[in-house]
Scaffold this active site. Structure first.
Site, PDB file in Angstrom:
ATOM      1  N   HIS A 178       0.844  -1.195   0.000  1.00  0.00           N
ATOM      2  CA  HIS A 178       0.000   0.000   0.000  1.00  0.00           C
ATOM      3  C   HIS A 178       0.879   1.245   0.000  1.00  0.00           C
ATOM      4  O   HIS A 178       1.869   1.313   0.719  1.00  0.00           O
ATOM      5  CB  HIS A 178      -0.913   0.014   1.228  1.00  0.00           C
ATOM      6  CG  HIS A 178      -2.057  -0.941   1.087  1.00  0.00           C
ATOM      7  ND1 HIS A 178      -2.980  -0.842   0.095  1.00  0.00           N
ATOM      8  CD2 HIS A 178      -2.400  -2.028   1.817  1.00  0.00           C
ATOM      9  CE1 HIS A 178      -3.864  -1.819   0.220  1.00  0.00           C
ATOM     10  NE2 HIS A 178      -3.529  -2.548   1.252  1.00  0.00           N
ATOM     11  N   LYS A 198     -13.735   4.412   6.371  1.00  0.00           N
ATOM     12  CA  LYS A 198     -14.102   5.445   5.402  1.00  0.00           C
ATOM     13  C   LYS A 198     -15.605   5.442   5.154  1.00  0.00           C
ATOM     14  O   LYS A 198     -16.221   6.483   4.943  1.00  0.00           O
ATOM     15  CB  LYS A 198     -13.355   5.199   4.090  1.00  0.00           C
ATOM     16  CG  LYS A 198     -13.685   6.183   2.980  1.00  0.00           C
ATOM     17  CD  LYS A 198     -12.768   5.967   1.803  1.00  0.00           C
ATOM     18  CE  LYS A 198     -13.185   6.824   0.621  1.00  0.00           C
ATOM     19  NZ  LYS A 198     -14.340   6.291  -0.083  1.00  0.00           N
TER      20      LYS A 198
END
Length: 817
Positions: A137, A474
């Site tokens: 990532h 999120k």
């Protein structure tokens, strides 16, 4: 002052040396400007005088991009060097303690004092399965070259002149696009520098501490191994192809073989012993031409083994057998010390890493599965080929992102059968709030499928399920995501037990609080189902890899903390068991808090029309998207839809701008509503904080995020929003909820100041802020110029400056995405 004196002295020493280097390399004018900006930032923090604010604004506003770049470079290097000093202090602290908390020594004493029997512990060790999974990532802002120079700083700390000169003249920002195989090489460098040695030391410590407390218990296999997504994670990354995965496992094998060959060569140098007996060796060795003396059978054996390694003509099992023969012969002739030294470590390393180094996971998402099944079939065929070449142990998982239903998993299973792939674990990944809430029902339906149960039977009735911390946060905000992740673990475990399935949970965490980061040991102890049956996989992402694996002793400490938490959770009574009578009330309270928090968070993020405009203008998201931090695109599509923006750049942007809303927004509203709706609401929540480790960890992590957030700096970013009404409305909502969240968290924790129980962290944040602030000011100053110039295509100089401020803020905050 809570900073220990030696740390304070080292920070002063290395930053003074840096200052001398800045004066020499950039000139006295830049050095003096750096000092002026630093002193003004400190004064603004302490006094908030309008005159200082105006002067800082004027100084920053007068800088050319070239001068601003050098100033940003100075502050960025400052943080990187301070981080090295803090790492050195942490190592000193570990060495001084006879029994650090969360260590193996502390664990086995705790187990013994709690009355855990040898039988119970042996059963735990026999089932134990722990695997950190390194991922690519894009949250590690450092170039590999910079990481290497920082490694040199550690080695040459007392005489840092040359390396500081090199650091100053090394480009911090990556201009070349990072390819997936570059990421593979970056990951392999951590194995070469620390992980090989840290793992061997970890197992030495484990076996030693175990025999001291439980002499009749044995560790029969290596329970802690490594895996990687780097080169196998094709979810949203078109650059990770089957050929990339083939190249990845080739490099894994080369890395393992290279290390083993090097170690064999060192053993050949060291083992000059005359062999007292030939019973463990092939007698034909004696007659083979060799540069060694006839009696040096150990050297002859290891030379043959090394040759087989170079030629790729030996398996991991065969390699271990060769080493064990040498070891046993040494023991028989009383060379006990030699037998328990390097060769013992190499046997451990070969058993853990095999010839594949780290298991390679494949990952793709349901959209690809449904819309481009031929592509997924090609991936599965490549996985089958890799198993034929490297063995099933090297790659046997396929993680399915955004799993929404039983049919998603069954469709993937059918494709594995079409590909002729039989040794594969199908791993559903639940990421949104709705999917977390449905996950246990989906798995129950899946276990009811005859076809799937036949597949599970071939896999030893072991089902792995992955939980996504980033996207759930999120989607629904920090408080709701944490609660529904907690509930998913419990319900998935219950369903697996009901259906006679062994469950292994895979926690997809990031480094930041809002992506599941924080104190892993405390979190695992607070969530008894997180490592059900002693089985656990957990991602190590981005800057976390550098933080945990840059130094062998810190890497070992990380492995000890992780292992201790899993064993303790498996063998000791959980807090849930001890508070069984109160748990239903606490869970009902959490359901209300999570529901209200999620609604309030989603109201801002997804149902307030002006919010999207605020996000794109009041954060450096557009800079972050252009940085070459990783090979994977930052969005699932090309739209500006917030739903399709990945969680990593989302968190990164809010961290840079000091809002950090994804790590706290909605907490204050939910707590205040809960307290107002019940006469005993405040006492209920205070009781939960005092007695329920899960809730205590939740609020303590929120305290960290609230302490790192800064509404003054966030307000400066808000000035970048063109529309006055949008700026005032959205920042007003954020500021109001921030103040409420601080007040409510302090109320429930019954304290007057954030982090009152974590004074060292509180002081660290306080000391770092005056040095982070200038980078924020520089970013705010030049973002409008860059945005205006982007359209004309002359923005490279400004882009590089802004990219450097992004990196520097990340180092200063010790946090990216």
């Amino acid at each position: 002052m809570l900073m220990d004196q030696q740390l304070s002295d080292e920070v002063r020493f290395i930053t003074t040396k840096l200052g001398e280097m800045i004066r020499e390399q950039a000139g006295p004018t830049i050095f003096e400007r750096v000092e002026q900006i630093r002193q003004l930032s400190k004064s603004i923090r302490e006094r908030h005088r309008p005159g200082d604010i105006r002067k800082q604004h004027d100084v920053i506003g007068s800088l050319s991009p070239e001068d601003a770049y050098q100033i940003a470079h100075a502050f960025s290097l400052f943080f990187q060097l301070v981080n090295v000093c803090e790492e050195r202090a942490r190592i000193r602290k570990l060495r001084k303690r006879a029994e650090p908390r969360q260590s193996l020594r502390h664990l086995f004493r705790e187990l013994q004092e709690a009355g855990v029997t040898s039988t119970t512990l042996q059963a735990c060790l026999d089932a134990l399965d722990i695997q950190p999974v390194l991922t690519a990532h894009p949250t590690e802002a450092k170039r590999r070259s910079v990481l290497y120079q920082l490694w040199r700083v550690r080695q040459q700390f007392d005489t840092p002149g040359q390396v500081l000169e090199t650091l100053w003249q090394t480009e911090e920002i990556r201009h070349r696009k990072l390819e997936p195989l570059d990421e593979v090489d970056n990951t392999l460098s951590f194995f070469e520098r620390t992980i090989f040695e840290a793992v061997a030391t970890f197992y030495e410590a484990f076996d030693s501490e175990l025999v001291n407390r439980y002499p009749d218990v044995r560790r029969n296999t290596p329970f802690l191994t490594f895996a990687s997504w780097v080169g196998g994670d094709r979810d949203g990354n078109p650059y990770v192809t089957p050929d990339v995965s083939r190249g990845t496992l080739k490099r894994h094998r080369e890395g393992a073989l290279g290390f083993y060959t090097q170690q064999c060569e060192r053993l050949i140098d060291e083992l000059s012993h005359t062999a007292a007996s030939l019973q463990y060796f092939d007698r034909s060795l004696i007659d083979q031409p060799s540069n060694h003396e006839p009696s040096e059978v150990f050297r002859k054996q290891l030379s043959v083994t090394a040759s087989r390694l170079v030629e790729g003509m030996i398996t991991a099992e065969g390699f271990v057998e060769d080493l064990c023969r040498v070891q046993q012969a040494l023991r028989d002739q009383k060379a006990w010390r030699t037998a328990s030294d390097r060769i013992e470590r190499l046997i451990t390393q070969a058993s853990v890493f095999g010839m594949h180094l780290a298991e390679l996971d494949f990952r793709d998402d349901t959209e690809r599965l449904h819309n481009e099944p031929s592509q997924v079939l090609e991936e599965l065929q490549a996985l089958r080929e890799l198993q034929a070449q490297h063995g099933a142990r090297a790659a046997h998982r396929f993680v399915l992102s955004m799993t929404h239903s039983r049919d998603d998993v069954l469709e993937l299973l059918k494709l594995t059968q079409r590909a002729g792939l039989h040794e594969v674990d199908v791993v559903p990944l639940f990421e949104t709030i709705d999917d977390l809430r449905s996950s246990a029902t989906i798995m129950r339906d899946l276990y009811a499928s005859r076809e799937y149960r036949e597949h599970l039977a071939r896999r030893g009735d072991l089902q792995e399920v992955m939980l996504g911390y980033s996207d759930s946060n999120k989607d629904g905000g920090y408080l709701a995501a944490n609660w529904f992740l907690h509930e998913a673990q419990t319900r998935l475990s219950d369903v697996a037990d009901e259906c006679g399935v062994k469950l292994r949970l895979f926690h997809g965490k990031g480094g930041t609080i809002d992506r599941g980061g924080g104190q892993s040991h405390r979190t695992l102890r607070a969530q008894p189902d997180a490592a059900r049956g002693g089985r656990l996989r957990i991602t190590e992402q981005g800057e976390v890899i550098s933080l945990k694996y840059s130094h062998p002793e810190i890497a070992q400490r990380n492995l000890e903390q992780l292992t201790s938490a899993v064993i303790a959770a498996a063998c000791l009574p959980s807090s849930d068991e001890m508070h069984r009578d109160r748990l239903p009330d606490w869970r009902r309270a959490m359901e209300r808090l999570a529901g209200d928090s999620a609604h309030f968070y989603q109201q801002l993020v997804y149902r307030t029309p002006e919010f999207k405009e605020y996000f794109w203008q009041a954060t450096p998201i557009d800079v972050i998207e252009q940085l070459r931090l990783g090979s994977r695109p930052s969005r699932r599509d090309k739209s500006k839809n917030l739903r399709t923006l990945r969680a990593i750049p989302w968190v990164f942007a809010w961290t840079q701008s000091r809002h950090l809303i994804s790590a706290w927004y909605g907490i204050g509203f939910a707590i205040e509503k809960f307290i107002r709706q019940g006469a005993d609401g405040r006492q209920t929540l205070r009781g939960m904080y005092e007695e329920w480790p899960f809730f205590a960890s939740l609020l303590d992590n929120a305290q960290q995020s609230l302490a790192k957030a800064d509404m003054y700096i966030a307000g400066q970013y808000a000035t970048l929003v063109d529309d006055d009404r949008t700026r005032q409305k959205i920042f007003g909502m954020i500021r109001e909820e921030y103040d409420r969240s601080v007040a409510m968290v302090l109320d429930v924790c019954d304290t007057e100041e954030l982090l009152s129980d974590q004074r060292v962290l509180r002081e660290s944040i306080k000391l770092r802020n005056p040095y982070v602030d200038p980078l924020n000011y520089l970013q705010i100053r030049f973002l409008p110029d860059w945005r205006r110039s982007s359209a004309s295509g002359v923005s490279d100089k400004l882009r590089n400056l802004l990219a450097l401020t992004v990196a520097g803020i990340a180092y200063g905050m010790k946090s990216t995405g």
